[in-house]
Motif scaffolding. Structure first.
Motif, PDB file in Angstrom:
ATOM      1  N   ILE A   1      31.317  39.827  36.274  1.00 58.21           N
ATOM      2  CA  ILE A   1      31.844  40.151  37.599  1.00 58.21           C
ATOM      3  C   ILE A   1      32.885  41.246  37.410  1.00 58.21           C
ATOM      4  CG2 ILE A   1      33.032  39.266  39.632  1.00 58.21           C
ATOM      5  CD1 ILE A   1      32.038  36.484  38.900  1.00 58.21           C
TER       6      ILE A   1
ATOM      7  N   ARG B   1      39.316  39.993  44.192  1.00 65.11           N
ATOM      8  CA  ARG B   1      38.974  39.587  45.562  1.00 65.11           C
ATOM      9  C   ARG B   1      38.679  38.089  45.643  1.00 65.11           C
ATOM     10  NH1 ARG B   1      34.124  38.604  47.574  1.00 65.11           N
ATOM     11  NH2 ARG B   1      33.063  39.652  45.826  1.00 65.11           N
TER      12      ARG B   1
ATOM     13  N   GLU C   1      29.655  33.970  41.083  1.00 66.82           N
ATOM     14  CA  GLU C   1      30.901  33.864  41.844  1.00 66.82           C
ATOM     15  C   GLU C   1      31.285  32.404  42.069  1.00 66.82           C
ATOM     16  OE1 GLU C   1      30.519  36.089  45.429  1.00 66.82           O
ATOM     17  OE2 GLU C   1      30.473  38.042  44.412  1.00 66.82           O
TER      18      GLU C   1
ATOM     19  N   ASP D   1      37.450  44.287  40.196  1.00 69.90           N
ATOM     20  CA  ASP D   1      37.824  44.293  41.607  1.00 69.90           C
ATOM     21  C   ASP D   1      37.311  43.048  42.323  1.00 69.90           C
ATOM     22  OD1 ASP D   1      39.124  46.671  41.299  1.00 69.90           O
ATOM     23  OD2 ASP D   1      37.508  47.911  42.131  1.00 69.90           O
ATOM     24  N   ASP D   2      36.094  42.633  41.989  1.00 69.48           N
ATOM     25  CA  ASP D   2      35.538  41.438  42.627  1.00 69.48           C
ATOM     26  C   ASP D   2      36.245  40.170  42.147  1.00 69.48           C
ATOM     27  OD1 ASP D   2      33.751  42.754  44.238  1.00 69.48           O
ATOM     28  OD2 ASP D   2      32.074  42.589  42.848  1.00 69.48           O
TER      29      ASP D   2
END
Length: 232
Positions: free
Chosen positions: A216, A223, A183, A219-220
């Protein structure tokens, strides 16, 4: 009558001294690896072995082969050969540095290099990753060379060539990164894109490709890109 534990233990110990198994190890390779026992980069030997029954400590009968194993030159512990699949600390640092550099170039290539703020953000990110002498001018020249080589037009969606470069840089690294590390790379790219204003469609496309290469989920990715727009 119940057996006496002490007598049984002494009998087992005598038998172990009489009969046993010994392994004769043979080196078949060496190199450097990340030792799980030491917790750092160490030299290793790759070993194969032959087991033998022993009588009074003397090898008498072969019992076949064993291994291969990896022996750390420092702690002498043996590990399965799968430990060699993990990069050394030095190699991991280089992979991470190259990944951040490639992501920065991809974002700049998607959004163009006309905004000085985006170039400054990209250069700062790349320097922090380990390219200490990276400058805005160097990144600008690389992006322009990439555009000339691929015929890319700024503002267009992420092309196949750029997607391949991202996967080449990120695919080997991703299995060795924790979710927070994956991330972090995506967020670094997002902050470069946002340095000169909201995401353009091409920047969002490039960052979506980065997220996919980092495994990843969609959806992440959505986000995280939204979270990067929110001042901390």
């Amino acid at each position: 009558m119940l057996p006496v534990r002490g007598r049984d233990d002494r009998g087992a110990a005598r038998l172990a001294r009489l009969l046993g198994t010994r392994v004769a190890w043979t080196p078949v390779g060496d190199g450097e690896f990340f030792c799980p026992g030491c917790g750092g980069d160490r030299n290793y030997q790759r070993l194969t072995g032959r087991r033998r029954f022993t009588l009074l400590g003397v090898p008498v009968l072969p019992r076949g082969e064993t291994g291969p194993v990896v022996e750390c030159a420092a702690c002498r512990r043996h590990f399965g050969t799968d430990v060699l699949d993990h990069p050394t600390t030095t190699r991991f640092s280089a992979m991470l540095r190259d990944a951040v550099h490639t992501v920065a170039l991809a974002v700049l290539a998607a959004g163009g290099t006309g905004a000085r703020t985006a170039l400054e953000a990209a250069a700062g990110t790349v320097r922090a990753a380990g390219f200490d002498d990276c400058t805005e001018e160097q990144l600008e020249a690389l992006v322009e060379a990439l555009a000339a080589d691929t015929g890319r037009v700024y503002g267009r969606a992420c092309g196949a060539g750029l997607a391949i470069e991202l996967h080449e840089a990120l695919d080997p690294l991703t299995p060795h990164l924790a979710p927070a590390g994956r991330e972090s790379i995506l967020l670094q790219g997002a902050r470069i894109a946002l340095a000169d204003g909201p995401y353009t469609p091409a920047e969002r496309e490039a960052l979506t490709t980065v997220g996919a290469a980092l495994t990843i989920c969609a959806d992440d990715v959505t986000r995280l890109l939204a979270a990067a727009r929110t001042p901390s």
